[in-house]
Design a protein around this motif. Structure first.
Motif, PDB file in Angstrom:
ATOM      1  N   ALA A 207       0.849  -1.188   0.000  1.00 26.45           N
ATOM      2  CA  ALA A 207       0.000   0.000   0.000  1.00 26.45           C
ATOM      3  C   ALA A 207       0.888   1.242   0.000  1.00 26.45           C
ATOM      4  O   ALA A 207       2.105   1.172  -0.155  1.00 26.45           O
ATOM      5  CB  ALA A 207      -0.936  -0.002   1.206  1.00 26.45           C
ATOM      6  N   ASN A 208       0.246   2.396   0.173  1.00 22.98           N
ATOM      7  CA  ASN A 208       0.984   3.656   0.289  1.00 22.98           C
ATOM      8  C   ASN A 208       0.325   4.516   1.359  1.00 22.98           C
ATOM      9  O   ASN A 208      -0.644   4.096   1.992  1.00 22.98           O
ATOM     10  CB  ASN A 208       1.053   4.375  -1.066  1.00 22.98           C
ATOM     11  N   ARG A 209       0.842   5.720   1.549  1.00 22.08           N
ATOM     12  CA  ARG A 209       0.409   6.556   2.669  1.00 22.08           C
ATOM     13  C   ARG A 209      -0.772   7.471   2.338  1.00 22.08           C
ATOM     14  O   ARG A 209      -1.097   8.364   3.110  1.00 22.08           O
ATOM     15  CB  ARG A 209       1.573   7.390   3.181  1.00 22.08           C
ATOM     16  N   SER A 210      -1.401   7.294   1.222  1.00 23.11           N
ATOM     17  CA  SER A 210      -2.530   8.165   0.872  1.00 23.11           C
ATOM     18  C   SER A 210      -3.661   8.024   1.893  1.00 23.11           C
ATOM     19  O   SER A 210      -4.083   6.917   2.228  1.00 23.11           O
ATOM     20  CB  SER A 210      -3.061   7.805  -0.522  1.00 23.11           C
ATOM     21  N   SER A 211      -4.171   9.154   2.374  1.00 21.52           N
ATOM     22  CA  SER A 211      -5.274   9.139   3.344  1.00 21.52           C
ATOM     23  C   SER A 211      -6.639   9.152   2.676  1.00 21.52           C
ATOM     24  O   SER A 211      -7.652   8.845   3.305  1.00 21.52           O
ATOM     25  CB  SER A 211      -5.166  10.359   4.266  1.00 21.52           C
ATOM     26  N   GLY A 212      -6.683   9.566   1.408  1.00 23.22           N
ATOM     27  CA  GLY A 212      -7.965   9.728   0.721  1.00 23.22           C
ATOM     28  C   GLY A 212      -8.623  11.069   0.971  1.00 23.22           C
ATOM     29  O   GLY A 212      -9.710  11.332   0.464  1.00 23.22           O
ATOM     30  N   ALA A 213      -7.966  11.945   1.723  1.00 23.86           N
ATOM     31  CA  ALA A 213      -8.593  13.222   2.082  1.00 23.86           C
ATOM     32  C   ALA A 213      -8.841  14.114   0.875  1.00 23.86           C
ATOM     33  O   ALA A 213      -9.896  14.763   0.780  1.00 23.86           O
ATOM     34  CB  ALA A 213      -7.715  13.955   3.098  1.00 23.86           C
ATOM     35  N   GLN A 214      -7.894  14.160  -0.073  1.00 20.52           N
ATOM     36  CA  GLN A 214      -8.080  15.037  -1.220  1.00 20.52           C
ATOM     37  C   GLN A 214      -9.200  14.540  -2.138  1.00 20.52           C
ATOM     38  O   GLN A 214     -10.026  15.318  -2.603  1.00 20.52           O
ATOM     39  CB  GLN A 214      -6.776  15.174  -2.005  1.00 20.52           C
ATOM     40  N   GLY A 215      -9.237  13.243  -2.388  1.00 15.56           N
ATOM     41  CA  GLY A 215     -10.308  12.706  -3.217  1.00 15.56           C
ATOM     42  C   GLY A 215     -11.675  12.907  -2.594  1.00 15.56           C
ATOM     43  O   GLY A 215     -12.651  13.242  -3.276  1.00 15.56           O
ATOM     44  N   THR A 216     -11.758  12.703  -1.282  1.00 13.42           N
ATOM     45  CA  THR A 216     -13.016  12.921  -0.572  1.00 13.42           C
ATOM     46  C   THR A 216     -13.461  14.369  -0.694  1.00 13.42           C
ATOM     47  O   THR A 216     -14.641  14.655  -0.938  1.00 13.42           O
ATOM     48  CB  THR A 216     -12.853  12.547   0.912  1.00 13.42           C
ATOM     49  N   ALA A 217     -12.525  15.297  -0.532  1.00 15.66           N
ATOM     50  CA  ALA A 217     -12.861  16.716  -0.643  1.00 15.66           C
ATOM     51  C   ALA A 217     -13.349  17.069  -2.044  1.00 15.66           C
ATOM     52  O   ALA A 217     -14.286  17.862  -2.216  1.00 15.66           O
ATOM     53  CB  ALA A 217     -11.645  17.560  -0.271  1.00 15.66           C
ATOM     54  N   ILE A 218     -12.731  16.484  -3.066  1.00 17.48           N
ATOM     55  CA  ILE A 218     -13.152  16.758  -4.445  1.00 17.48           C
ATOM     56  C   ILE A 218     -14.560  16.236  -4.695  1.00 17.48           C
ATOM     57  O   ILE A 218     -15.401  16.921  -5.290  1.00 17.48           O
ATOM     58  CB  ILE A 218     -12.147  16.144  -5.436  1.00 17.48           C
TER      59      ILE A 218
END
Length: 397
Positions: A207-218
Motif C-alpha cells: 500500500a501507500n500513505r494516501s489518506s484519501g482526504a483530497q479525493g473525498t474533498a473533491i
C-alpha cells in the motif's frame, strides 16, 4: 451557495453541541437562515443566548410554549425549512425517532416533518457500536434519513474510536450536497480516491500513505455543485463524503472494474493513489517466516486506470483529470505523465516527506493542461477541491 435556504438546526444534548455554534456561523456566512431548536440537555452544554446571538433569531426549546404555538406551531416549524439538520444527533435522539417517540419539541419536529433530515451522530464509541444504536441507524437510513459522520478519533471521555461528530465544514458540505441545484446539475462525475491494497497473503499487502482526504474533498465539492457523483474509494483513512454514491474497493483491479461499471460520465477525476504493481502470485495462506530464508516476491503491473479511461475510443468522459504525486521534478514528470496517459488535466503535487502533504491536511498543487502549468498556493485540501471543482464546472457546463 445556500442563499435563500432555511435550515432547521436541532441541537442535541452532547458535548459536541459546542460545534453547533461554529456550524451556525458557517451556514449563515453562506447565506442560509438558521432556525435553532435545542433539547433540554443541549442547554447543559451551550446556552440559548449564544445560539440565538449567532443565529440572529429565536431559539425554540419548549413543546408547550403557547406563544410559539400561536406564532409558529411545531408542525409548521418542522415543514418550513428546506432541510432539517440534527447536530449533534445523540443516541437518545436517534432512538426516539427510530422508535416513533415524540416526548419533546425536537423529537416531535422530527416525527411531524416531511422535510429531508440530515443527522450528524455524536456519542461515546461504545454507544455507537451498541447493537441497539446500529439497529436504529439502519432503520433510519432505510427510511431516508441521511447521515454525515461520525469521525474516528479521541473522545471527550478519554476513549478512542468512531463517534466524534463531523466537523462543522463537513456538515456544511453535506448540507450543500443535499440542497445543491448548482452549475453541475445534470452532470455525472466519477471520483477515485484513497490507496489500493495489493495482497501478498491473507494478512499482508502492499500500500501507500494516501489518506484519501483530497479525493473525498473533491467528491464533496462536485456534489455541492449539483453533480451526481460516484465515489470509488480504496481503504482510506477518512470517511467518504455524504450525498454521493460510494463504491468501496481494495485492489487496483477492483477499482478499475468499479470505474468501468460507473461509466458513462461527464467527468472523471482520478485522485486515487493506485499501486503500480501487485504480487504476481498471491499466497492463499500466511507466508511463514523461515530463519535465514527471505521470501521471493515476483511482481507484475497493475492496470493503468487513468490511461485506460483517457484513451477510450467510445464513452470517454468529456473531461479526465489525473493526479501525479511526485518527489522531484514535479512539473516535468507530471507534464510527461499527462502526455503519456492522454488525460486532459493533471493535478501534480510534491509528496516528499518534508512537505507533509501525503496524509496531511494541506496541499500545494500545479494544474497542468493545454494552457501550461499553473501553480496554486499551499492551502487546505478542501480549498484545493473547491478551486478544482470551479474549474471543472467552467469546463463542462
Amino acid at each position: 451557495m445556500l442563499s435563500g435556504k432555511t435550515i432547521l438546526l436541532i441541537i442535541g444534548g452532547g458535548i459536541a453541541a459546542y460545534k453547533s455554534l461554529e456550524l451556525i456561523r458557517r451556514l449563515k456566512e453562506r447565506g442560509a437562515a438558521v432556525v435553532p431548536v435545542m433539547t433540554g440537555a443541549a442547554g447543559e452544554f451551550v446556552t440559548p443566548l449564544s445560539v440565538s446571538a449567532l443565529a440572529g433569531g429565536k431559539v425554540y426549546t419548549d413543546l408547550f410554549d403557547l406563544t410559539d404555538e400561536a406564532e409558529m406551531g411545531h408542525i409548521q416549524l418542522s415543514r418550513a425549512a428546506d432541510l432539517i439538520v440534527v447536530a449533534p444527533a445523540t443516541a437518545d435522539l436517534i432512538g426516539k425517532v427510530a422508535n416513533g417517540l415524540a416526548g419533546d419539541l425536537a423529537s416531535t419536529l422530527l416525527m411531524a416533518t416531511d422535510t429531508e433530515v440530515l443527522m450528524a451522530p455524536a456519542m461515546n464509541v461504545r454507544m455507537w457500536e451498541h447493537y441497539a444504536v446500529q439497529r436504529n441507524l439502519a432503520w433510519l437510513r432505510d427510511n431516508g434519513v441521511r447521515f454525515v459522520g461520525p469521525n474516528e478519533g479521541d473522545m471527550a471521555c478519554g476513549e478512542y474510536g468512531p463517534g466524534r461528530m463531523a466537523e462543522p465544514m463537513e456538515i456544511v458540505a453535506a448540507v450543500e450536497a443535499r440542497l445543491a441545484r448548482g452549475v453541475l446539475s445534470g452532470k455525472r462525475a466519477i471520483v477515485t480516491s484513497g490507496p489500493t491494497h495489493e495482497p501478498i497473503d491473507p494478512v499482508r499487502y502492499i500500500a501507500n500513505r494516501s489518506s484519501g482526504a483530497q479525493g473525498t474533498a473533491i467528491a464533496r465539492a462536485l456534489a455541492a455543485r449539483g453533480a451526481e457523483v460516484v465515489f470509488v474509494t480504496g481503504p482510506a483513512d477518512v470517511a467518504p463524503p455524504e450525498g454521493v454514491e460510494v463504491v468501496k474497493v481494495q485492489s487496483a483491479r477492483q477499482m478499475l472494474a468499479a470505474v468501468e461499471a460507473a461509466l458513462p460520465a461527464d467527468v472523471a477525476v482520478m485522485a486515487a493513489a493506485v499501486a503500480d504493481w501487485r504480487v504476481k502470485s498471491e499466497s492463499g495462506s500466511k507466508i511463514k517466516k523461515v530463519k535465514g530464508a527471505l521470501p521471493v516476491l515476483e511482481f507484475e503491473e497493475n492496470p493503468d486506470i487513468l490511461a485506460q479511461v483517457s484513451q477510450m475510443t467510445e464513452g470517454r468522459p468529456g473531461l479526465v483529470v489525473g493526479f501525479a504525486a511526485e518527489t522531484d521534478d514535479v512539473v516535468a514528470h507530471a507534464t510527461a505523465k499527462r502526455a503519456r496517459k492522454g488525460c486532459d488535466w493533471i493535478v501534480a503535487n510534491d509528496v516528499s516527506p518534508e512537505t507533509g502533504i501525503m496524509g496531511g491536511t494541506e496541499n500545494a498543487v500545479v494544474l497542468i493542461s493545454d494552457a501550461g502549468a499553473e501553480d496554486w498556493p499551499r492551502m487546505g485540501k478542501q480549498d484545493v477541491a473547491e478551486r478544482l471543482a470551479d474549474r471543472i464546472a467552467a469546463a463542462v457546463s
